[in-house]
Enzyme design. Structure first.
Site, PDB file in Angstrom:
ATOM      1  CB  SER A  31      -0.858   0.045   1.264  1.00 30.59           C
ATOM      2  OG  SER A  31      -1.496  -1.183   1.443  1.00 30.59           O
ATOM      3  CG  HIS A  62      -3.635  -5.328  -2.425  1.00 32.27           C
ATOM      4  ND1 HIS A  62      -2.394  -5.692  -1.978  1.00 32.27           N
ATOM      5  CD2 HIS A  62      -4.163  -4.582  -1.440  1.00 32.27           C
ATOM      6  CE1 HIS A  62      -2.188  -5.193  -0.777  1.00 32.27           C
ATOM      7  NE2 HIS A  62      -3.244  -4.521  -0.423  1.00 32.27           N
ATOM      8  CG  HIS A  84      -2.058 -10.251   2.065  1.00 30.47           C
ATOM      9  ND1 HIS A  84      -2.546  -9.682   0.906  1.00 30.47           N
ATOM     10  CD2 HIS A  84      -1.230  -9.333   2.615  1.00 30.47           C
ATOM     11  CE1 HIS A  84      -2.035  -8.471   0.774  1.00 30.47           C
ATOM     12  NE2 HIS A  84      -1.227  -8.227   1.793  1.00 30.47           N
ATOM     13  CE1 TYR A  86      -5.933 -10.271   3.853  1.00 28.78           C
ATOM     14  CE2 TYR A  86      -3.896  -9.740   5.003  1.00 28.78           C
ATOM     15  CZ  TYR A  86      -4.850  -9.439   4.042  1.00 28.78           C
ATOM     16  OH  TYR A  86      -4.710  -8.328   3.260  1.00 28.78           O
ATOM     17  CD  GLU A  87      -5.379 -12.417  -0.344  1.00 30.69           C
ATOM     18  OE1 GLU A  87      -6.053 -12.407  -1.382  1.00 30.69           O
ATOM     19  OE2 GLU A  87      -4.172 -12.110  -0.309  1.00 30.69           O
ATOM     20  CB  ALA A 114       0.723  -0.230   4.718  1.00 38.75           C
ATOM     21  CG  MET A 212      -1.875  -8.046   8.706  1.00 40.47           C
ATOM     22  SD  MET A 212      -3.595  -7.737   8.289  1.00 40.47           S
ATOM     23  CE  MET A 212      -4.087  -6.638   9.628  1.00 40.47           C
ATOM     24  CB  SER A 213       2.621  -8.825   3.878  1.00 37.99           C
ATOM     25  OG  SER A 213       3.177  -7.537   4.054  1.00 37.99           O
ATOM     26  CG  ASN A 236      -2.175   1.988  11.241  1.00 33.82           C
ATOM     27  OD1 ASN A 236      -1.860   1.466  10.173  1.00 33.82           O
ATOM     28  ND2 ASN A 236      -2.264   1.300  12.366  1.00 33.82           N
ATOM     29  CG  HIS A 248      -8.154  -1.682   4.104  1.00 31.26           C
ATOM     30  ND1 HIS A 248      -6.868  -2.198   4.102  1.00 31.26           N
ATOM     31  CD2 HIS A 248      -8.495  -1.523   2.799  1.00 31.26           C
ATOM     32  CE1 HIS A 248      -6.459  -2.341   2.851  1.00 31.26           C
ATOM     33  NE2 HIS A 248      -7.424  -1.941   2.032  1.00 31.26           N
TER      34      HIS A 248
HETATM   35  N1  HPA Z   1      -1.513  -3.783  12.092  1.00 36.11           N
HETATM   36  C1  HPA Z   1      -1.285  -4.787  11.224  1.00 36.11           C
HETATM   37  N2  HPA Z   1      -1.101  -4.563   9.932  1.00 36.11           N
HETATM   38  C2  HPA Z   1      -1.152  -3.309   9.476  1.00 36.11           C
HETATM   39  C3  HPA Z   1      -1.396  -2.222  10.333  1.00 36.11           C
HETATM   40  C4  HPA Z   1      -1.582  -2.483  11.717  1.00 36.11           C
HETATM   41  O1  HPA Z   1      -1.802  -1.582  12.544  1.00 36.11           O
HETATM   42  N3  HPA Z   1      -1.373  -1.102   9.571  1.00 36.11           N
HETATM   43  C5  HPA Z   1      -1.120  -1.514   8.301  1.00 36.11           C
HETATM   44  N4  HPA Z   1      -0.992  -2.839   8.234  1.00 36.11           N
END
Ligand code: HPA
Length: 284
Positions: A31, A62, A84, A86-87, A114, A212-213, A236, A248
């Site tokens: 991202s 994506h 990912h 989680y998919e 990200a 998450m990657s 964030n 998201h």
């Molecule tokens: N946590 C997990 N994955 C993320 C976050 C987060 O705060 N921000 C962007 N990807």
């Protein structure tokens, strides 16, 4: 033959039926770099759908394709849209694209993502160069029969993120006056964001950012002897560090705001990789 290796060879064949492009750098666009391919001198675009047996990403925002072309005259294969865990894909499918890019010729893996900021010095919009990682909360992509053609059973992980590539990125950031944080990236399975108590635990364990990657991709690449670097866009502050709920859309918005700095840093760093010889260090 090992089933995953056979699948990989089929993907290589499928790509090679369409292009003879040989990349030096494999770039995974997270991202914030979603539009990066527009700045490349594009040679060829290949939809994941057109590669036999390739896992297809389902995350909104994506895209799912490889863009092959040049960045500062360096041949690059960029992944627009990663796969990912989680998919619901098995780890060997999550890392298949990384292995494929190596088998197409890429020697360097440039990971971007990200991530949520854990370190108290971080703010949303910061860029963090990854110096090391914690992957202990996701299964290793190397579990199962070792694919000897790719690498050794027990690969060393004492320098996942190449020190000399870190120097390249740091010097580019300094030259372009781009503020660059450094830190340890921790991967969770996702797709839920973390609880504040989990973030406290991750901080205690030494993590500066969470996402998450990436960490599993780096392990698969290191197994194959790639030289790796990575940058997280802190989109964030992680749960409990910020008092706002996470979503998201916020991740996407702050990543978009960091995009031009992020793009400049990635482009200049790749430019400096042009003359680098792979194989000189770390047993590669
Ligand atoms: N946590 C997990 N994955 C993320 C976050 C987060 O705060 N921000 C962007 N990807």
């Amino acid at each position: 033959m090992n089933h995953d290796y056979e699948k990989l060879l089929n993907c290589v064949k499928s790509v090679r039926n369409r292009t003879s492009f040989v990349p030096k750098v494999a770039l995974v666009l997270g991202s914030g770099l979603g539009n990066y391919a527009e700045s490349m001198e594009v040679e060829m675009i290949l939809d994941y759908h057109d590669i036999d047996g390739f896992p297809i990403s389902t995350v909104p925002g994506h895209k799912g394709r490889f863009v092959m072309g040049y960045v500062e005259k360096v041949p690059v294969i960029a992944m627009q849209g990663r796969v990912h865990y989680y998919e619901g894909y098995a780890m060997e499918n999550v890392v298949l694209p990384i292995r494929l890019m190596k088998m197409l010729g890429a020697e360097i893996l440039f990971l971007t993502n990200a991530a949520g900021g854990i370190c108290s010095d971080f703010q949303a919009g910061d860029l963090m160069m990854i110096t090391d990682q914690i992957s202990s909360f996701v299964p290793s992509p190397l579990i199962g029969e070792n694919i000897e053609e790719l690498g050794t059973r027990f690969p060393d992980m004492s320098e996942i993120y190449s020190k000399r590539l870190q120097e390249v990125i740091s010097s580019c950031a300094a030259d372009f006056d781009i503020s660059l944080k450094k830190g340890v990236y921790l991967q969770t399975t996702g797709p839920n964001f973390e609880s504040p108590a989990e973030i406290v635990m991750y901080k205690t364990l030494g993590a500066d950012a969470v996402g998450m990657s990436t960490a599993c991709e780096a392990i698969a690449a290191k197994h194959m002897g790639m030289e790796i670097c990575g940058i997280s866009c802190i989109s964030n502050l992680a749960a409990g560090i910020s008092d706002r709920p996470l979503c998201h859309e916020e991740v996407q918005e702050s990543a978009d705001r960091a995009a031009s700095r992020f793009e400049k840093l990635v482009t200049s760093a790749i430019g400096r990789m042009k003359e680098m010889k792979i194989g000189g260090q770390n047993g590669l």
